[in-house]
Design a protein around this motif. Sequence first.
Motif, mmCIF file in Angstrom:
data_model
loop_
_atom_site.group_PDB
_atom_site.id
_atom_site.type_symbol
_atom_site.label_atom_id
_atom_site.label_comp_id
_atom_site.label_asym_id
_atom_site.label_seq_id
_atom_site.Cartn_x
_atom_site.Cartn_y
_atom_site.Cartn_z
ATOM 1 N N ALA A 14 20.037 -6.502 0.666
ATOM 2 C CA ALA A 14 21.174 -5.753 -0.251
ATOM 3 C C ALA A 14 20.509 -4.791 -1.149
ATOM 4 O O ALA A 14 20.750 -3.601 -1.225
ATOM 5 C CB ALA A 14 22.233 -6.554 -0.474
ATOM 6 N N ARG A 15 19.586 -5.730 -2.056
ATOM 7 C CA ARG A 15 19.148 -4.787 -3.126
ATOM 8 C C ARG A 15 18.091 -3.666 -2.926
ATOM 9 O O ARG A 15 17.822 -2.716 -3.031
ATOM 10 C CB ARG A 15 18.441 -5.851 -3.924
ATOM 11 N N LEU A 16 17.204 -3.975 -1.582
ATOM 12 C CA LEU A 16 16.382 -3.246 -1.023
ATOM 13 C C LEU A 16 17.209 -1.807 -0.511
ATOM 14 O O LEU A 16 16.537 -0.891 -0.372
ATOM 15 C CB LEU A 16 15.458 -3.774 -0.034
ATOM 16 N N ALA A 17 18.337 -1.937 -0.098
ATOM 17 C CA ALA A 17 19.039 -0.978 0.361
ATOM 18 C C ALA A 17 19.374 0.389 -0.588
ATOM 19 O O ALA A 17 19.339 1.466 -0.273
ATOM 20 C CB ALA A 17 20.515 -1.321 0.856
ATOM 21 N N ALA A 21 12.382 3.133 -0.915
ATOM 22 C CA ALA A 21 11.114 3.393 -0.560
ATOM 23 C C ALA A 21 10.180 2.162 -0.875
ATOM 24 O O ALA A 21 8.948 1.989 -0.521
ATOM 25 C CB ALA A 21 10.462 4.561 -1.585
ATOM 26 N N TRP A 22 10.919 1.065 -1.446
ATOM 27 C CA TRP A 22 10.291 -0.448 -1.533
ATOM 28 C C TRP A 22 10.484 -1.077 -0.111
ATOM 29 O O TRP A 22 11.620 -0.807 0.350
ATOM 30 C CB TRP A 22 10.926 -0.937 -2.703
ATOM 31 N N LYS A 23 9.696 -2.079 -0.243
ATOM 32 C CA LYS A 23 9.717 -2.990 1.231
ATOM 33 C C LYS A 23 9.426 -4.359 0.811
ATOM 34 O O LYS A 23 8.761 -4.544 -0.062
ATOM 35 C CB LYS A 23 8.705 -2.557 2.332
ATOM 36 N N GLU A 24 9.736 -5.459 1.432
ATOM 37 C CA GLU A 24 9.521 -6.679 1.134
ATOM 38 C C GLU A 24 8.596 -7.301 2.129
ATOM 39 O O GLU A 24 8.433 -6.666 3.295
ATOM 40 C CB GLU A 24 10.797 -7.788 1.490
ATOM 41 N N ALA A 25 7.517 -7.888 1.501
ATOM 42 C CA ALA A 25 6.368 -8.195 2.198
ATOM 43 C C ALA A 25 5.973 -9.700 1.311
ATOM 44 O O ALA A 25 5.141 -9.555 0.286
ATOM 45 C CB ALA A 25 5.344 -7.319 2.098
ATOM 46 N N ASP A 26 5.787 -10.635 2.162
ATOM 47 C CA ASP A 26 5.255 -11.929 1.647
ATOM 48 C C ASP A 26 5.632 -12.330 0.546
ATOM 49 O O ASP A 26 4.741 -12.879 -0.460
ATOM 50 C CB ASP A 26 3.769 -11.896 1.879
ATOM 51 N N GLY A 27 7.147 -12.195 0.024
ATOM 52 C CA GLY A 27 7.423 -12.614 -1.134
ATOM 53 C C GLY A 27 7.306 -11.764 -2.364
ATOM 54 O O GLY A 27 7.465 -11.958 -3.538
ATOM 55 N N TRP A 28 7.033 -10.583 -2.162
ATOM 56 C CA TRP A 28 6.981 -9.413 -3.060
ATOM 57 C C TRP A 28 7.935 -8.411 -2.769
ATOM 58 O O TRP A 28 8.057 -8.263 -1.360
ATOM 59 C CB TRP A 28 5.287 -8.776 -2.987
ATOM 60 N N ILE A 29 8.227 -7.260 -3.486
ATOM 61 C CA ILE A 29 8.529 -5.859 -3.098
ATOM 62 C C ILE A 29 7.306 -4.859 -3.497
ATOM 63 O O ILE A 29 6.876 -5.280 -4.388
ATOM 64 C CB ILE A 29 9.848 -5.470 -3.921
#
Length: 122
Positions: A14-17, A21-29
């Motif tokens: 929801a927050r990435l929506a 331009a930000w993506k989640e990857a392995d516990g990071w944005i």
Amino acid sequence: MSKDQVLDPGAIAARLADLPAWKEADGWIVRTYRTHSWKGTLMVINTVGHLAEAAWHHPDLTASYAWVEVRLTTHSAKGLTEKDFALARKIEEVVGWQPGLEGGALEGTPSDPRFAYIKHGR
């Protein structure tokens, strides 16, 4: 919700929506900023550094001649928290600011490539 509480996958999505331009990857944005040159890369690094220090929340940065990768996680919580998304929003706001688009006395950088700073649009 505590600012240090680790977010669940639904909350992260929801927050990435709001941060496309930000993506989640392995516990990071993660976000990569494309720049026009080393000068632009240093400006992004310094901007992110200033915001992170003021917020007392510190990203991992990786850089090369024409790009900067910003990675956020809350180390003390061992995961993504509200802190990460708040800092990401502030970074987007400041690094992505284009005064020439908002009118007013500040006109923004010239379109001449010698003065280009950040590659907007992605």
